[in-house]
Every structure is written in structure tokens, then in C-alpha cells.
Design a protein around this motif. Structure first.
Motif, PDB file in Angstrom:
ATOM      1  N   GLU A 128      28.645  49.075  30.238  1.00  0.00           N
ATOM      2  CA  GLU A 128      29.379  48.247  31.201  1.00  0.00           C
ATOM      3  C   GLU A 128      30.053  47.064  30.509  1.00  0.00           C
ATOM      4  O   GLU A 128      29.678  46.681  29.403  1.00  0.00           O
ATOM      5  CB  GLU A 128      28.407  47.697  32.263  1.00  0.00           C
ATOM      6  CG  GLU A 128      27.685  48.760  33.068  1.00  0.00           C
ATOM      7  CD  GLU A 128      28.587  49.463  34.063  1.00  0.00           C
ATOM      8  OE1 GLU A 128      29.278  48.778  34.841  1.00  0.00           O
ATOM      9  OE2 GLU A 128      28.611  50.704  34.047  1.00  0.00           O
ATOM     10  N   GLN A 132      29.134  40.471  31.357  1.00  0.00           N
ATOM     11  CA  GLN A 132      29.738  39.429  32.178  1.00  0.00           C
ATOM     12  C   GLN A 132      29.715  38.024  31.592  1.00  0.00           C
ATOM     13  O   GLN A 132      30.091  37.072  32.257  1.00  0.00           O
ATOM     14  CB  GLN A 132      29.072  39.413  33.563  1.00  0.00           C
ATOM     15  CG  GLN A 132      29.390  40.651  34.374  1.00  0.00           C
ATOM     16  CD  GLN A 132      30.888  40.821  34.581  1.00  0.00           C
ATOM     17  OE1 GLN A 132      31.537  39.975  35.177  1.00  0.00           O
ATOM     18  NE2 GLN A 132      31.447  41.898  34.072  1.00  0.00           N
ATOM     19  N   GLY A 157      34.097  39.824  31.305  1.00  0.00           N
ATOM     20  CA  GLY A 157      33.780  39.329  32.641  1.00  0.00           C
ATOM     21  C   GLY A 157      34.091  37.844  32.681  1.00  0.00           C
ATOM     22  O   GLY A 157      35.241  37.437  32.644  1.00  0.00           O
ATOM     23  N   SER A 183      34.824  43.852  35.670  1.00  0.00           N
ATOM     24  CA  SER A 183      33.472  44.410  35.677  1.00  0.00           C
ATOM     25  C   SER A 183      33.566  45.918  35.850  1.00  0.00           C
ATOM     26  O   SER A 183      34.587  46.443  36.281  1.00  0.00           O
ATOM     27  CB  SER A 183      32.625  43.790  36.793  1.00  0.00           C
ATOM     28  OG  SER A 183      33.203  44.065  38.048  1.00  0.00           O
ATOM     29  N   LYS A 230      37.581  50.798  31.919  1.00  0.00           N
ATOM     30  CA  LYS A 230      38.415  49.586  31.930  1.00  0.00           C
ATOM     31  C   LYS A 230      39.359  49.561  30.738  1.00  0.00           C
ATOM     32  O   LYS A 230      40.511  49.143  30.864  1.00  0.00           O
ATOM     33  CB  LYS A 230      37.552  48.325  31.980  1.00  0.00           C
ATOM     34  CG  LYS A 230      36.678  48.239  33.232  1.00  0.00           C
ATOM     35  CD  LYS A 230      37.486  48.360  34.514  1.00  0.00           C
ATOM     36  CE  LYS A 230      36.592  48.355  35.733  1.00  0.00           C
ATOM     37  NZ  LYS A 230      37.319  48.485  36.982  1.00  0.00           N
TER      38      LYS A 230
END
Length: 133
Positions: free
Chosen positions: A13, A16, A65, A87, A93
Motif C-alpha cells: 500500500e 501514509q 500519503g 492512498s 497508483k
């Protein structure tokens, strides 16, 4: 033209917290296609060193993030394009950036970040959000 994208990375992921990221995933882009990717540890680099770390690794675009004002300024000074407030899945992404469809927040800035040594937070009259220790 070759482009190198860095994504703050944790468990697949977008991580952040730019200044606390332990690793980046780098994506090499040629002819609007991702041709290579690798996960690279930051070796404990902090806010001030991460922009240099990215520059030394040939990164021209950062997807992340949250990010503080000092880090944003450091990236701008190094000529690294910022796509913050992102995110989700890092691979997706990065591909969205290549495709020109990445949604991001150009105004993203974490207000609990500050440009000083975190070990001395108790001397300051603010709340550090638990990031100082």
C-alpha cells in the motif's frame, strides 16, 4: 524518455507518512509503460534526508500519503514532482500516474509535522500527534 517514480510503501500500500516511511517502491517508466520496479529500504532516513535519498536514486516523481511542509519544500527544491494525499495499492497508483488518471491532493500538508529535532518536542507548545517518540 525514462521516468522514475517513488511510492512510499508498506505491505503493498501507499504508506501514509512520508517522513516515517521505511521503504519506497521505485517504478521505472519508459514509453508510458512501467518496465521495472523494486522495493528499496530508506535505511532510517528522516524527513530531511529523504529528498536527497530520492534524488540520488534518480527519482523524478513521488507518490505519497501525508507529507509535511518542510518535506514538500525539500522535494520542490530538488525538482521532484509531488503527488500527495494518495492512498491504496501502490502498484495501482503508480500505473494510474503513468496513465494520467491518478487522483491526488496538491494541497496536502500534515499540520502535525514540523521542521525541528523531534527529541525536543516537549520544549514546544504544540501537540505532536504521537510522532515524536
Amino acid at each position: 524518455m525514462k521516468t522514475k517514480i517513488a511510492v512510499t510503501y508498506e505491505n503493498g500500500e501507499v504508506f501514509q507518512h512520508f517522513g516515517h516511511t521505511k521503504e519506497f517502491k521505485f517504478y521505472t517508466v519508459e514509453d508510458k509503460k512501467i518496465v521495472d520496479s523494486e522495493i528499496v529500504p530508506t535505511m532510517g532516513s528522516g524527513h530531511s534526508m529523504l529528498a536527497d535519498f530520492l534524488l540520488l536514486n534518480g527519482v523524478t516523481v513521488l507518490i505519497c500519503g501525508g507529507i509535511g511542509g518542510g518535506a514538500k519544500a525539500a522535494l520542490a527544491q530538488k525538482g521532484i514532482e509531488l503527488r500527495g494525499g494518495v492512498s491504496g495499492n501502490a502498484d495501482e497508483k503508480a500505473q494510474a500516474y503513468v496513465d494520467g488518471t491518478l487522483e491526488y491532493n496538491a494541497a496536502v500538508e500534515c499540520t502535525h509535522h514540523h521542521d525541528h529535532d523531534h527529541e525536543n518536542c516537549s520544549e514546544h507548545d504544540h501537540h505532536c500527534g504521537g510522532h515524536c517518540h
